[in-house]
Design a protein around this motif. Sequence first.
Motif, PDB file in Angstrom:
ATOM      1  N   LEU A  53     -27.381  12.172  23.625  1.00 19.86           N
ATOM      2  CA  LEU A  53     -27.384  12.682  24.993  1.00 19.86           C
ATOM      3  C   LEU A  53     -26.331  11.999  25.865  1.00 19.86           C
ATOM      4  CD1 LEU A  53     -31.234  13.019  25.569  1.00 19.86           C
ATOM      5  CD2 LEU A  53     -29.581  14.880  25.287  1.00 19.86           C
ATOM      6  N   ILE A  54     -26.220  10.682  25.773  1.00 23.87           N
ATOM      7  CA  ILE A  54     -25.244  10.010  26.634  1.00 23.87           C
ATOM      8  C   ILE A  54     -23.823  10.220  26.101  1.00 23.87           C
ATOM      9  CG2 ILE A  54     -25.275   7.714  25.546  1.00 23.87           C
ATOM     10  CD1 ILE A  54     -25.347   6.619  28.509  1.00 23.87           C
ATOM     11  N   GLN A  55     -23.683  10.403  24.787  1.00 25.87           N
ATOM     12  CA  GLN A  55     -22.364  10.730  24.237  1.00 25.87           C
ATOM     13  C   GLN A  55     -21.915  12.104  24.730  1.00 25.87           C
ATOM     14  OE1 GLN A  55     -20.399   8.756  22.489  1.00 25.87           O
ATOM     15  NE2 GLN A  55     -18.814  10.174  21.776  1.00 25.87           N
ATOM     16  N   ALA A  56     -22.833  13.061  24.793  1.00 29.52           N
ATOM     17  CA  ALA A  56     -22.492  14.391  25.299  1.00 29.52           C
ATOM     18  C   ALA A  56     -22.079  14.321  26.766  1.00 29.52           C
ATOM     19  CB  ALA A  56     -23.679  15.334  25.123  1.00 29.52           C
ATOM     20  N   ALA A  57     -22.767  13.488  27.545  1.00 25.40           N
ATOM     21  CA  ALA A  57     -22.393  13.315  28.949  1.00 25.40           C
ATOM     22  C   ALA A  57     -20.995  12.715  29.060  1.00 25.40           C
ATOM     23  CB  ALA A  57     -23.416  12.425  29.651  1.00 25.40           C
ATOM     24  N   ALA A  58     -20.704  11.731  28.218  1.00 27.21           N
ATOM     25  CA  ALA A  58     -19.384  11.098  28.239  1.00 27.21           C
ATOM     26  C   ALA A  58     -18.292  12.095  27.857  1.00 27.21           C
ATOM     27  CB  ALA A  58     -19.367   9.905  27.292  1.00 27.21           C
ATOM     28  N   GLU A  59     -18.565  12.935  26.895  1.00 24.28           N
ATOM     29  CA  GLU A  59     -17.566  13.922  26.480  1.00 24.28           C
ATOM     30  C   GLU A  59     -17.303  14.937  27.589  1.00 24.28           C
ATOM     31  OE1 GLU A  59     -19.103  15.365  22.794  1.00 24.28           O
ATOM     32  OE2 GLU A  59     -18.487  13.577  21.677  1.00 24.28           O
ATOM     33  N   ALA A  60     -18.343  15.281  28.349  1.00 24.57           N
ATOM     34  CA  ALA A  60     -18.151  16.185  29.484  1.00 24.57           C
ATOM     35  C   ALA A  60     -17.292  15.523  30.562  1.00 24.57           C
ATOM     36  CB  ALA A  60     -19.508  16.593  30.056  1.00 24.57           C
ATOM     37  N   LEU A  61     -17.504  14.239  30.797  1.00 20.69           N
ATOM     38  CA  LEU A  61     -16.693  13.504  31.770  1.00 20.69           C
ATOM     39  C   LEU A  61     -15.250  13.380  31.291  1.00 20.69           C
ATOM     40  CD1 LEU A  61     -19.336  10.754  32.556  1.00 20.69           C
ATOM     41  CD2 LEU A  61     -18.479  12.434  34.203  1.00 20.69           C
ATOM     42  N   ARG A  62     -15.079  13.170  30.013  1.00 22.55           N
ATOM     43  CA  ARG A  62     -13.725  13.108  29.444  1.00 22.55           C
ATOM     44  C   ARG A  62     -12.993  14.430  29.641  1.00 22.55           C
ATOM     45  NH1 ARG A  62     -12.304  13.339  23.008  1.00 22.55           N
ATOM     46  NH2 ARG A  62     -10.087  12.780  23.131  1.00 22.55           N
ATOM     47  N   ALA A  63     -13.698  15.540  29.418  1.00 24.73           N
ATOM     48  CA  ALA A  63     -13.081  16.858  29.561  1.00 24.73           C
ATOM     49  C   ALA A  63     -12.607  17.106  30.990  1.00 24.73           C
ATOM     50  CB  ALA A  63     -14.069  17.942  29.134  1.00 24.73           C
ATOM     51  N   ARG A  64     -13.233  16.432  31.947  1.00 26.27           N
ATOM     52  CA  ARG A  64     -12.850  16.569  33.356  1.00 26.27           C
ATOM     53  C   ARG A  64     -11.830  15.513  33.777  1.00 26.27           C
ATOM     54  NH1 ARG A  64     -18.607  16.981  36.375  1.00 26.27           N
ATOM     55  NH2 ARG A  64     -17.232  16.995  38.201  1.00 26.27           N
ATOM     56  N   GLY A  65     -11.356  14.732  32.830  1.00 24.88           N
ATOM     57  CA  GLY A  65     -10.359  13.709  33.122  1.00 24.88           C
ATOM     58  C   GLY A  65     -10.912  12.475  33.789  1.00 24.88           C
ATOM     59  N   LEU A  66     -12.227  12.266  33.709  1.00 25.26           N
ATOM     60  CA  LEU A  66     -12.861  11.143  34.399  1.00 25.26           C
ATOM     61  C   LEU A  66     -13.050   9.919  33.502  1.00 25.26           C
ATOM     62  CD1 LEU A  66     -15.486  13.234  36.385  1.00 25.26           C
ATOM     63  CD2 LEU A  66     -13.389  12.191  37.268  1.00 25.26           C
ATOM     64  N   ILE A  67     -12.851  10.089  32.208  1.00 25.24           N
ATOM     65  CA  ILE A  67     -12.850   8.962  31.272  1.00 25.24           C
ATOM     66  C   ILE A  67     -11.572   9.064  30.463  1.00 25.24           C
ATOM     67  CG2 ILE A  67     -13.946   7.914  29.257  1.00 25.24           C
ATOM     68  CD1 ILE A  67     -16.635   8.789  30.314  1.00 25.24           C
ATOM     69  N   ARG A  68     -10.764   8.017  30.536  1.00 32.20           N
ATOM     70  CA  ARG A  68      -9.473   8.013  29.845  1.00 32.20           C
ATOM     71  C   ARG A  68      -9.473   6.964  28.731  1.00 32.20           C
ATOM     72  NH1 ARG A  68      -8.557   8.044  35.256  1.00 32.20           N
ATOM     73  NH2 ARG A  68      -8.011   5.826  35.272  1.00 32.20           N
ATOM     74  N   GLY A  69      -8.457   7.042  27.884  1.00 31.05           N
ATOM     75  CA  GLY A  69      -8.319   6.057  26.814  1.00 31.05           C
ATOM     76  C   GLY A  69      -9.358   6.200  25.725  1.00 31.05           C
ATOM     77  N   TRP A  70      -9.764   7.432  25.434  1.00 27.88           N
ATOM     78  CA  TRP A  70     -10.795   7.690  24.413  1.00 27.88           C
ATOM     79  C   TRP A  70     -10.337   7.137  23.070  1.00 27.88           C
ATOM     80  CZ3 TRP A  70     -15.341  10.033  25.912  1.00 27.88           C
ATOM     81  CH2 TRP A  70     -16.239  10.416  24.904  1.00 27.88           C
ATOM     82  N   ARG A  71     -11.228   6.400  22.389  1.00 29.89           N
ATOM     83  CA  ARG A  71     -10.843   5.720  21.153  1.00 29.89           C
ATOM     84  C   ARG A  71     -11.522   6.267  19.899  1.00 29.89           C
ATOM     85  NH1 ARG A  71      -8.854   0.493  22.232  1.00 29.89           N
ATOM     86  NH2 ARG A  71      -8.691   0.274  19.975  1.00 29.89           N
ATOM     87  N   GLY A  72     -12.607   7.002  20.060  1.00 26.63           N
ATOM     88  CA  GLY A  72     -13.334   7.447  18.879  1.00 26.63           C
ATOM     89  C   GLY A  72     -14.039   6.303  18.169  1.00 26.63           C
ATOM     90  N   GLU A  73     -14.411   5.258  18.922  1.00 24.89           N
ATOM     91  CA  GLU A  73     -15.129   4.103  18.383  1.00 24.89           C
ATOM     92  C   GLU A  73     -16.402   3.896  19.191  1.00 24.89           C
ATOM     93  OE1 GLU A  73     -12.518   0.772  18.579  1.00 24.89           O
ATOM     94  OE2 GLU A  73     -11.005   1.669  17.269  1.00 24.89           O
ATOM     95  N   LEU A  74     -17.477   3.562  18.506  1.00 25.07           N
ATOM     96  CA  LEU A  74     -18.765   3.401  19.173  1.00 25.07           C
ATOM     97  C   LEU A  74     -19.079   1.932  19.429  1.00 25.07           C
ATOM     98  CD1 LEU A  74     -20.951   5.951  17.163  1.00 25.07           C
ATOM     99  CD2 LEU A  74     -19.790   6.311  19.355  1.00 25.07           C
ATOM    100  N   TYR A  75     -19.540   1.656  20.650  1.00 27.62           N
ATOM    101  CA  TYR A  75     -20.102   0.359  21.004  1.00 27.62           C
ATOM    102  C   TYR A  75     -21.619   0.500  21.047  1.00 27.62           C
ATOM    103  CZ  TYR A  75     -15.759  -1.919  22.684  1.00 27.62           C
ATOM    104  OH  TYR A  75     -14.531  -2.511  22.795  1.00 27.62           O
ATOM    105  N   ALA A  76     -22.310  -0.630  20.935  1.00 28.45           N
ATOM    106  CA  ALA A  76     -23.765  -0.649  21.058  1.00 28.45           C
ATOM    107  C   ALA A  76     -24.156  -1.124  22.451  1.00 28.45           C
ATOM    108  CB  ALA A  76     -24.375  -1.575  20.012  1.00 28.45           C
ATOM    109  N   CYS A  77     -25.049  -0.397  23.090  1.00 26.66           N
ATOM    110  CA  CYS A  77     -25.642  -0.851  24.346  1.00 26.66           C
ATOM    111  C   CYS A  77     -26.899  -1.636  24.004  1.00 26.66           C
ATOM    112  CB  CYS A  77     -25.978   0.330  25.246  1.00 26.66           C
ATOM    113  SG  CYS A  77     -26.806  -0.149  26.786  1.00 26.66           S
ATOM    114  N   GLU A  78     -26.993  -2.852  24.531  1.00 27.52           N
ATOM    115  CA  GLU A  78     -28.111  -3.735  24.209  1.00 27.52           C
ATOM    116  C   GLU A  78     -29.148  -3.762  25.326  1.00 27.52           C
ATOM    117  OE1 GLU A  78     -26.705  -7.657  23.411  1.00 27.52           O
ATOM    118  OE2 GLU A  78     -25.071  -6.969  22.119  1.00 27.52           O
ATOM    119  N   ALA A  79     -30.373  -4.050  24.945  1.00 28.55           N
ATOM    120  CA  ALA A  79     -31.425  -4.298  25.928  1.00 28.55           C
ATOM    121  C   ALA A  79     -31.076  -5.555  26.714  1.00 28.55           C
ATOM    122  CB  ALA A  79     -32.771  -4.468  25.236  1.00 28.55           C
ATOM    123  N   PRO A  80     -31.344  -5.567  28.016  1.00 25.81           N
ATOM    124  CA  PRO A  80     -31.008  -6.756  28.815  1.00 25.81           C
ATOM    125  C   PRO A  80     -31.798  -7.982  28.379  1.00 25.81           C
ATOM    126  CG  PRO A  80     -32.324  -5.190  30.090  1.00 25.81           C
ATOM    127  CD  PRO A  80     -31.948  -4.497  28.823  1.00 25.81           C
TER     128      PRO A  80
END
Length: 250
Positions: A53-80
Amino acid sequence: MPETWPRLLLDGQPIGALAPGHLELALPLLAPHAVLRDGDLLWSPPPTARSALIQAAAEALRARGLIRGWRGELYACEAPVADPCSERGAELFRLERAAFRFFGLMSRAVHVNGWDAEGRMCCGRRAASKATDPGKLDNLAAGGLTAGEDLLDCARRELWEEAGVPPALSAGSLLQPAGVLRSRRAVPGEGLHDEVLHIYALRLPAGFTPRNQDGEVAEFLALAPEELRRRLAAGEFSPDATLVAASGLD
């Protein structure tokens, strides 16, 4: 300032901070599992669907030019956790690394301070084609920790890719842990940079010359301590490399 920005909450846990305007952009993309709560964005998707779900949101933002420098690499989000410099949180989801700043998520990276046989710090100059801090000086090797990757494996991979250091020169105790720092700052036009920097130190043998392998480094410089201090003070290094290189002078 990031401290005053709306937070991104996952099931009530604070995992990110949204720069001005980002909450309004993210809310409809994370719906129907996202709502506003006391000025923050509360996101409560099914656990097994978080990454998609959050990857799909990011891809939509990328399509609108709001996220640049796309790398095709995944990071892990950790619990605080109380101190991410001394402990790791459980993995919550995975997301394209270029999207972490938009959502203000914390990531991890490795940085290696390399020293030659004459006691000079070996520093690379970032290629002009780099999406982040092009042309700035950097550590001998540095890179983001991809999801599921071991810290030492990441450091050795970056040493080879960025400086041509073969595994034999970074094996075992040759690559020494040298501290952990957290770098957190607003980046205009992108969001929040929040990264834990795992620092290593490496002594290079006499006669070894760093050679970039992946096109991300334009040149290498060997800087004596006084020259290193001068260039740090002049702002010639990228922000995170500044922190790491300065730590090597302590």
